[in-house]
Write a protein that holds these residues in place. Structure first.
Motif, PDB file in Angstrom:
ATOM      1  N   UNK A 173       0.838  -1.201   0.000  1.00 25.61           N
ATOM      2  CA  UNK A 173       0.000   0.000   0.000  1.00 25.61           C
ATOM      3  C   UNK A 173       0.876   1.256   0.000  1.00 25.61           C
ATOM      4  N   UNK A 174       1.934   1.221   0.789  1.00 25.27           N
ATOM      5  CA  UNK A 174       2.842   2.373   0.824  1.00 25.27           C
ATOM      6  C   UNK A 174       3.534   2.552  -0.520  1.00 25.27           C
ATOM      7  N   UNK A 175       3.983   1.452  -1.120  1.00 20.75           N
ATOM      8  CA  UNK A 175       4.615   1.542  -2.440  1.00 20.75           C
ATOM      9  C   UNK A 175       3.642   2.100  -3.477  1.00 20.75           C
ATOM     10  N   UNK A 176       2.402   1.663  -3.437  1.00 16.49           N
ATOM     11  CA  UNK A 176       1.402   2.157  -4.384  1.00 16.49           C
ATOM     12  C   UNK A 176       1.176   3.655  -4.189  1.00 16.49           C
ATOM     13  N   UNK A 177       1.107   4.102  -2.940  1.00 19.32           N
ATOM     14  CA  UNK A 177       0.919   5.525  -2.652  1.00 19.32           C
ATOM     15  C   UNK A 177       2.112   6.341  -3.141  1.00 19.32           C
ATOM     16  N   UNK A 178       3.324   5.856  -2.870  1.00 20.12           N
ATOM     17  CA  UNK A 178       4.520   6.560  -3.325  1.00 20.12           C
ATOM     18  C   UNK A 178       4.564   6.611  -4.847  1.00 20.12           C
ATOM     19  N   UNK A 235       4.652   9.977  -7.161  1.00 18.99           N
ATOM     20  CA  UNK A 235       5.712  10.196  -8.154  1.00 18.99           C
ATOM     21  C   UNK A 235       5.109  10.445  -9.531  1.00 18.99           C
ATOM     22  N   UNK A 236       4.096   9.664  -9.891  1.00 19.01           N
ATOM     23  CA  UNK A 236       3.453   9.854 -11.198  1.00 19.01           C
ATOM     24  C   UNK A 236       2.795  11.224 -11.295  1.00 19.01           C
TER      25      UNK A 236
END
Length: 78
Positions: free
Chosen positions: A30-35, A39-40
């Protein structure tokens, strides 16, 4: 019967696999998806800004060319 070297390799690779599985389990998706989303969005904003700057610089160049005193006002004045 396995050789001592073969046994050592087997133990080593079992250790490596367990460590890798634990490392993967510790990843917060979830944290990776948010980051990734952040970034996008920043990338999109930067691309918009670059496009605006390109457009602005093009207009500035056109204005400078049109107002260049060394440039003839029309083709008939050459």
């Amino acid at each position: 019967m396995r050789s001592p070297e073969s046994e050592k390799r087997s133990i080593f690779w079992a250790y490596v696999v367990r460590r890798k599985e634990k490392a993967l389990a510790d990843i917060d998706l979830a944290l990776l998806a948010q980051q990734n989303a952040e970034i996008l969005e920043e990338l999109r904003a930067l691309r918009r800004e670059v496009a605006e700057l390109k457009e602005q610089s093009g207009r500035t160049l056109d204005f400078e060319r049109r107002n260049d005193p060394r440039r003839p006002n029309s083709l008939t004045q050459r």
